[in-house]
Enzyme design. Structure first.
Site, PDB file in Angstrom:
ATOM      1  N   ASN A   6       0.855  -1.195   0.000  1.00  0.00           N
ATOM      2  CA  ASN A   6       0.000   0.000   0.000  1.00  0.00           C
ATOM      3  C   ASN A   6       0.890   1.243   0.000  1.00  0.00           C
ATOM      4  O   ASN A   6       1.636   1.491   0.960  1.00  0.00           O
ATOM      5  CB  ASN A   6      -0.897  -0.057   1.247  1.00  0.00           C
ATOM      6  CG  ASN A   6      -1.879   1.084   1.271  1.00  0.00           C
ATOM      7  OD1 ASN A   6      -1.506   2.199   0.935  1.00  0.00           O
ATOM      8  ND2 ASN A   6      -3.106   0.827   1.656  1.00  0.00           N
ATOM      9  N   HIS A   9       1.140   6.068   1.769  1.00  0.00           N
ATOM     10  CA  HIS A   9       1.948   6.909   2.660  1.00  0.00           C
ATOM     11  C   HIS A   9       3.020   7.704   1.924  1.00  0.00           C
ATOM     12  O   HIS A   9       3.538   8.676   2.465  1.00  0.00           O
ATOM     13  CB  HIS A   9       2.536   6.083   3.800  1.00  0.00           C
ATOM     14  CG  HIS A   9       1.487   5.741   4.815  1.00  0.00           C
ATOM     15  ND1 HIS A   9       1.127   6.598   5.830  1.00  0.00           N
ATOM     16  CD2 HIS A   9       0.671   4.671   4.925  1.00  0.00           C
ATOM     17  CE1 HIS A   9       0.153   6.055   6.525  1.00  0.00           C
ATOM     18  NE2 HIS A   9      -0.149   4.888   6.009  1.00  0.00           N
ATOM     19  N   HIS A  42      -5.631   3.765  -1.733  1.00  0.00           N
ATOM     20  CA  HIS A  42      -6.957   4.095  -1.205  1.00  0.00           C
ATOM     21  C   HIS A  42      -7.311   5.500  -1.699  1.00  0.00           C
ATOM     22  O   HIS A  42      -6.644   6.474  -1.345  1.00  0.00           O
ATOM     23  CB  HIS A  42      -6.891   4.054   0.331  1.00  0.00           C
ATOM     24  CG  HIS A  42      -8.214   4.258   1.014  1.00  0.00           C
ATOM     25  ND1 HIS A  42      -8.367   4.074   2.369  1.00  0.00           N
ATOM     26  CD2 HIS A  42      -9.432   4.610   0.547  1.00  0.00           C
ATOM     27  CE1 HIS A  42      -9.630   4.306   2.703  1.00  0.00           C
ATOM     28  NE2 HIS A  42     -10.297   4.645   1.619  1.00  0.00           N
ATOM     29  N   ARG A  44      -9.441   8.085  -0.946  1.00  0.00           N
ATOM     30  CA  ARG A  44     -10.364   8.502   0.123  1.00  0.00           C
ATOM     31  C   ARG A  44     -11.278   9.620  -0.367  1.00  0.00           C
ATOM     32  O   ARG A  44     -10.892  10.419  -1.218  1.00  0.00           O
ATOM     33  CB  ARG A  44      -9.574   8.988   1.346  1.00  0.00           C
ATOM     34  CG  ARG A  44      -8.841   7.886   2.086  1.00  0.00           C
ATOM     35  CD  ARG A  44      -8.285   8.413   3.404  1.00  0.00           C
ATOM     36  NE  ARG A  44      -9.347   8.645   4.357  1.00  0.00           N
ATOM     37  CZ  ARG A  44      -9.660   7.802   5.348  1.00  0.00           C
ATOM     38  NH1 ARG A  44      -8.969   6.711   5.548  1.00  0.00           N
ATOM     39  NH2 ARG A  44     -10.650   8.079   6.154  1.00  0.00           N
ATOM     40  N   ARG A  48      -7.119  12.872   1.050  1.00  0.00           N
ATOM     41  CA  ARG A  48      -6.032  13.370   1.914  1.00  0.00           C
ATOM     42  C   ARG A  48      -4.655  12.879   1.476  1.00  0.00           C
ATOM     43  O   ARG A  48      -3.648  13.428   1.880  1.00  0.00           O
ATOM     44  CB  ARG A  48      -6.287  12.997   3.374  1.00  0.00           C
ATOM     45  CG  ARG A  48      -6.141  11.541   3.675  1.00  0.00           C
ATOM     46  CD  ARG A  48      -6.172  11.282   5.162  1.00  0.00           C
ATOM     47  NE  ARG A  48      -7.491  11.426   5.725  1.00  0.00           N
ATOM     48  CZ  ARG A  48      -7.908  10.759   6.796  1.00  0.00           C
ATOM     49  NH1 ARG A  48      -7.091   9.935   7.417  1.00  0.00           N
ATOM     50  NH2 ARG A  48      -9.124  10.913   7.268  1.00  0.00           N
ATOM     51  N   GLU A  69      -8.688   0.656  -2.974  1.00  0.00           N
ATOM     52  CA  GLU A  69      -9.620   0.696  -1.838  1.00  0.00           C
ATOM     53  C   GLU A  69     -10.498   1.931  -1.962  1.00  0.00           C
ATOM     54  O   GLU A  69     -10.001   3.014  -2.305  1.00  0.00           O
ATOM     55  CB  GLU A  69      -8.852   0.782  -0.524  1.00  0.00           C
ATOM     56  CG  GLU A  69      -7.947  -0.391  -0.268  1.00  0.00           C
ATOM     57  CD  GLU A  69      -7.070  -0.126   0.949  1.00  0.00           C
ATOM     58  OE1 GLU A  69      -7.183   0.930   1.584  1.00  0.00           O
ATOM     59  OE2 GLU A  69      -6.257  -0.988   1.251  1.00  0.00           O
ATOM     60  N   THR A 100      -8.362   3.466   8.460  1.00  0.00           N
ATOM     61  CA  THR A 100      -9.628   2.714   8.424  1.00  0.00           C
ATOM     62  C   THR A 100      -9.824   1.918   9.714  1.00  0.00           C
ATOM     63  O   THR A 100      -9.069   1.001   9.998  1.00  0.00           O
ATOM     64  CB  THR A 100      -9.618   1.748   7.210  1.00  0.00           C
ATOM     65  OG1 THR A 100      -9.145   2.462   6.082  1.00  0.00           O
ATOM     66  CG2 THR A 100     -11.001   1.207   6.952  1.00  0.00           C
ATOM     67  N   GLU A 150     -11.262  -9.249   2.666  1.00  0.00           N
ATOM     68  CA  GLU A 150     -10.009  -8.907   3.336  1.00  0.00           C
ATOM     69  C   GLU A 150     -10.314  -8.778   4.823  1.00  0.00           C
ATOM     70  O   GLU A 150     -11.160  -7.966   5.231  1.00  0.00           O
ATOM     71  CB  GLU A 150      -9.418  -7.597   2.784  1.00  0.00           C
ATOM     72  CG  GLU A 150      -8.128  -7.237   3.508  1.00  0.00           C
ATOM     73  CD  GLU A 150      -7.320  -6.139   2.835  1.00  0.00           C
ATOM     74  OE1 GLU A 150      -7.519  -5.891   1.622  1.00  0.00           O
ATOM     75  OE2 GLU A 150      -6.488  -5.531   3.533  1.00  0.00           O
ATOM     76  N   HIS A 213      -3.938  -4.525   7.700  1.00  0.00           N
ATOM     77  CA  HIS A 213      -4.061  -3.392   8.604  1.00  0.00           C
ATOM     78  C   HIS A 213      -3.182  -3.584   9.839  1.00  0.00           C
ATOM     79  O   HIS A 213      -3.373  -4.518  10.605  1.00  0.00           O
ATOM     80  CB  HIS A 213      -5.495  -3.113   9.060  1.00  0.00           C
ATOM     81  CG  HIS A 213      -5.683  -1.650   9.354  1.00  0.00           C
ATOM     82  ND1 HIS A 213      -5.244  -1.086  10.511  1.00  0.00           N
ATOM     83  CD2 HIS A 213      -6.185  -0.645   8.603  1.00  0.00           C
ATOM     84  CE1 HIS A 213      -5.493   0.205  10.475  1.00  0.00           C
ATOM     85  NE2 HIS A 213      -6.062   0.507   9.321  1.00  0.00           N
TER      86      HIS A 213
HETATM   87  N1  PXP Z   1      -5.904  -3.070   3.863  1.00  0.00           N
HETATM   88  C1  PXP Z   1      -6.876  -2.116   3.924  1.00  0.00           C
HETATM   89  C2  PXP Z   1      -8.246  -2.477   3.446  1.00  0.00           C
HETATM   90  C3  PXP Z   1      -6.595  -0.821   4.400  1.00  0.00           C
HETATM   91  O1  PXP Z   1      -7.576   0.106   4.459  1.00  0.00           O
HETATM   92  C4  PXP Z   1      -5.279  -0.511   4.787  1.00  0.00           C
HETATM   93  C5  PXP Z   1      -4.947   0.877   5.234  1.00  0.00           C
HETATM   94  O2  PXP Z   1      -5.111   1.765   4.169  1.00  0.00           O
HETATM   95  C6  PXP Z   1      -4.298  -1.517   4.686  1.00  0.00           C
HETATM   96  C7  PXP Z   1      -4.649  -2.792   4.257  1.00  0.00           C
HETATM   97  C8  PXP Z   1      -2.874  -1.263   5.053  1.00  0.00           C
HETATM   98  O3  PXP Z   1      -2.783  -0.960   6.408  1.00  0.00           O
HETATM   99  P1  PXP Z   1      -1.387  -0.504   7.024  1.00  0.00           P
HETATM  100  O4  PXP Z   1      -1.026   0.790   6.383  1.00  0.00           O
HETATM  101  O5  PXP Z   1      -1.690  -0.379   8.483  1.00  0.00           O
HETATM  102  O6  PXP Z   1      -0.403  -1.588   6.711  1.00  0.00           O
END
Ligand code: PXP
Length: 260
Positions: A6, A9, A42, A44, A48, A69, A100, A150, A213
């Site tokens: 992901n 960030h 994602h 959003r 953001r 996402e 989330t 998921e 997550h």
């Molecule tokens: N999976 C989903 C559905 C998420 O919303 C997120 C956070 O955006 C992640 C995985 C990744 O989470 P993390 O950044 O805590 O590894």
């Protein structure tokens, strides 16, 4: 075990200055060369981090499948349908949250989710639902006719951090930190068993199972051992580590931990 990285960030860092650096598109080739199997982003509602134009460029340029996402808000679903990512993962979204929190209310919002699914299916987009690891949520997901669920690993990850890290934590930790270690161990075991049960149950109903997550280099190994989970989506810990090691090493170290 496949690994979705992901990259939101990277855009968070860019948005700290509201300029065009660092560009998340630059991460695509590095992730692919370092063993990632999928790119996750994602879009959003508040934009953001990832913007519509980022999503478009990432889907266009990614050598790996893109898992987008998004919430079930109709205007977002319209955009996702036009972007046509490989997969859409429907997630709950609250404006004020930092990230989330919790899974989709697949029972209470069944009809709204069903409408979103119908549109995504018409655009031939694979669909996943981000849910809490409960049998009720899995049964509702199966009724909704999606290919993937998921499982939200946030509770497991939070408890693990409280038990094993000396670092001060966020608001999540205030209550449980008062617990004796044995109680924390029991709670970790409970949340872990819920994940194992949910993954096995989902698989037995023919669903593909991902999880994510809060997963990081410390807590991921027990999750990798759940053999009915076939994919992890991990963001924050990989991008955080990349500040010190570079993205290629951060991704390949995580991919190594994901090997069974
Ligand atoms: N999976 C989903 C559905 C998420 O919303 C997120 C956070 O955006 C992640 C995985 C990744 O989470 P993390 O950044 O805590 O590894």
């Amino acid at each position: 075990m496949t690994l979705g990285v992901n990259i939101d960030h990277i855009a968070v860092l860019r948005e700290a200055r509201k300029i065009n650096d660092p560009d998340p598109v630059m991460a695509l080739a590095i992730c692919a060369q370092s063993g990632a199997d999928q790119i996750t982003i994602h879009l959003r509602e508040d934009r953001r981090h990832i913007h519509d134009e980022d999503a478009r460029r990432i889907i266009h340029a990614s050598p790996l499948p893109v898992n987008l996402e998004c919430s079930i808000e109709p205007s977002i679903i319209d955009i996702v349908c036009s972007l046509r990512p490989h997969r859409a993962t429907l997630v709950p979204e609250k404006r004020e949250e930092v990230t989330t929190e919790g899974g989709l209310d697949v029972i209470g919002s069944f009809d709204l989710i069903s409408n979103a699914i119908k549109l995504l299916k018409e655009s031939e987009i694979e669909i996943s639902l981000f849910i809490d690891p409960t049998r009720e949520a899995i049964e509702a997901s199966e009724r909704l006719g999606v290919q993937w669920v998921e499982l939200h690993t946030g509770s497991y990850a939070n408890l693990y951090a409280m038990r094993h890290s000396a670092l001060p934590h966020s608001h999540h930790t205030i209550e449980p930190l008062k617990l004796p270690r044995q109680d924390l161990d029991n709670k970790i075991e409970q949340t872990y068993c819920a994940l194992v049960d949910a993954a096995n149950y989902a698989r037995s109903l023919g669903l593909k199972v991902a999880a994510g997550h809060g997963l990081n280099y410390q807590n991921v190994t027990p999750i990798v051992e759940i053999d009915t989970i076939e994919e992890l989506n991990i963001g924050q810990s990989i991008i955080a580590r990349s500040v010190f090691t570079g993205l290629a090493t951060a991704v390949s170290d995580m991919k190594t931990l994901c090997k069974r």
